[in-house]
Design an enzyme around this catalytic site. Structure first.
Site, PDB file in Angstrom:
ATOM      1  N   CYS A 176     -30.050  99.966  25.864  1.00 22.78           N
ATOM      2  CA  CYS A 176     -30.366 100.282  24.472  1.00 22.78           C
ATOM      3  C   CYS A 176     -30.355 101.791  24.241  1.00 22.78           C
ATOM      4  O   CYS A 176     -31.078 102.548  24.898  1.00 22.78           O
ATOM      5  CB  CYS A 176     -31.731  99.695  24.108  1.00 22.78           C
ATOM      6  SG  CYS A 176     -32.297 100.200  22.491  1.00 22.78           S
ATOM      7  N   ASP A 186     -30.922 111.785  12.498  1.00 18.24           N
ATOM      8  CA  ASP A 186     -29.738 110.953  12.695  1.00 18.24           C
ATOM      9  C   ASP A 186     -28.541 111.832  13.065  1.00 18.24           C
ATOM     10  O   ASP A 186     -28.337 112.910  12.497  1.00 18.24           O
ATOM     11  CB  ASP A 186     -29.436 110.150  11.422  1.00 18.24           C
ATOM     12  CG  ASP A 186     -28.526 108.969  11.684  1.00 18.24           C
ATOM     13  OD1 ASP A 186     -28.996 107.825  11.612  1.00 18.24           O
ATOM     14  OD2 ASP A 186     -27.330 109.199  11.965  1.00 18.24           O
ATOM     15  N   HIS A 245     -35.362  99.976  13.547  1.00 20.43           N
ATOM     16  CA  HIS A 245     -35.517 101.355  13.076  1.00 20.43           C
ATOM     17  C   HIS A 245     -35.510 101.398  11.558  1.00 20.43           C
ATOM     18  O   HIS A 245     -34.975 100.503  10.897  1.00 20.43           O
ATOM     19  CB  HIS A 245     -34.426 102.260  13.653  1.00 20.43           C
ATOM     20  CG  HIS A 245     -33.037 101.774  13.405  1.00 20.43           C
ATOM     21  ND1 HIS A 245     -32.456 100.801  14.179  1.00 20.43           N
ATOM     22  CD2 HIS A 245     -32.120 102.107  12.459  1.00 20.43           C
ATOM     23  CE1 HIS A 245     -31.225 100.558  13.731  1.00 20.43           C
ATOM     24  NE2 HIS A 245     -30.998 101.332  12.679  1.00 20.43           N
TER      25      HIS A 245
HETATM   26  P1  AMP Z   1     -28.078 101.266  11.769  1.00 21.62           P
HETATM   27  O1  AMP Z   1     -26.657 101.319  11.277  1.00 21.62           O
HETATM   28  O2  AMP Z   1     -29.083 100.951  10.694  1.00 21.62           O
HETATM   29  O3  AMP Z   1     -28.237 100.392  12.986  1.00 21.62           O
HETATM   30  O4  AMP Z   1     -28.445 102.741  12.166  1.00 21.62           O
HETATM   31  C1  AMP Z   1     -28.167 103.310  13.412  1.00 21.62           C
HETATM   32  C2  AMP Z   1     -28.197 104.793  13.192  1.00 21.62           C
HETATM   33  O5  AMP Z   1     -28.276 105.445  14.457  1.00 21.62           O
HETATM   34  C3  AMP Z   1     -26.931 105.332  12.501  1.00 21.62           C
HETATM   35  O6  AMP Z   1     -27.296 105.974  11.284  1.00 21.62           O
HETATM   36  C4  AMP Z   1     -26.368 106.309  13.521  1.00 21.62           C
HETATM   37  O7  AMP Z   1     -25.781 107.454  12.943  1.00 21.62           O
HETATM   38  C5  AMP Z   1     -27.591 106.652  14.343  1.00 21.62           C
HETATM   39  N1  AMP Z   1     -27.310 107.123  15.712  1.00 21.62           N
HETATM   40  C6  AMP Z   1     -26.442 106.579  16.600  1.00 21.62           C
HETATM   41  N2  AMP Z   1     -26.475 107.262  17.754  1.00 21.62           N
HETATM   42  C7  AMP Z   1     -27.382 108.267  17.601  1.00 21.62           C
HETATM   43  C8  AMP Z   1     -27.861 109.316  18.426  1.00 21.62           C
HETATM   44  N3  AMP Z   1     -27.422 109.492  19.686  1.00 21.62           N
HETATM   45  N4  AMP Z   1     -28.781 110.170  17.922  1.00 21.62           N
HETATM   46  C9  AMP Z   1     -29.225 110.011  16.655  1.00 21.62           C
HETATM   47  N5  AMP Z   1     -28.833 109.035  15.828  1.00 21.62           N
HETATM   48  C10 AMP Z   1     -27.919 108.167  16.280  1.00 21.62           C
HETATM   49 ZN    ZN Z   2     -34.510  99.750  22.699  1.00 22.08          ZN
END
Ligand code: AMP
Ligand code: ZN
Length: 114
Positions: free
Chosen positions: A4, A30, A100
């Site tokens: 994860c 993000d 989240h």
């Molecule tokens: P969701 O689409 O609601 O599942 O949101 C997942 C979020 O995680 C997206 O907005 C991505 O840009 C963000 N995300 C993915 N990888 C990372 C990371 N390494 N650091 C910060 N945010 C991330």
């Molecule tokens: Zn997790």
């Protein structure tokens, strides 16, 4: 669970810019911001999605929302307003399966969302 992405951020295996942290909750910026302020809040405990939430987790998720509000006040984005978003499952647009909540602010957000 070991695979994860957000658990790896909790464990500091993947770096993130932290906006809020306590024993149970982490808020980090993000990597692909959709607004000038875009912070992702997670419980440190792995819960797959809102669909998997148990009654025993409701205090934790309630507290997480209080932490979002507190962070918004600290960043002074509360008066102009902000949006809190949870994406659940495929149709909801969830891409990371560790529950989240997105805090989006500092621009006029459209409604309804796409
Ligand atoms: P969701 O689409 O609601 O599942 O949101 C997942 C979020 O995680 C997206 O907005 C991505 O840009 C963000 N995300 C993915 N990888 C990372 C990371 N390494 N650091 C910060 N945010 C991330
Ligand atoms: Zn997790």
């Amino acid at each position: 669970m070991n695979d994860c992405l957000f658990c790896k951020i909790v464990n500091k295996e993947i770096p993130a810019k932290v906006a809020y942290e306590d024993e149970e909750i982490l808020g980090f910026y993000d990597i692909s911001p959709q607004a000038p302020v875009h912070i992702v809040f997670i419980p440190k405990k792995h819960i797959e999605s809102l669909d998997q939430l148990k009654t025993s987790d409701t205090d934790l998720i309630g507290k997480l929302h209080f932490n979002i509000a507190e962070t918004a006040r600290n960043l002074k984005i509360n008066q102009a307003g902000y949006r809190v978003v949870n994406n659940t499952g495929e149709n909801g647009g969830q891409t990371v399966f560790h529950i989240h909540f997105h805090l989006l602010a500092d621009r006029k957000l459209k409604w309804p969302p796409g």
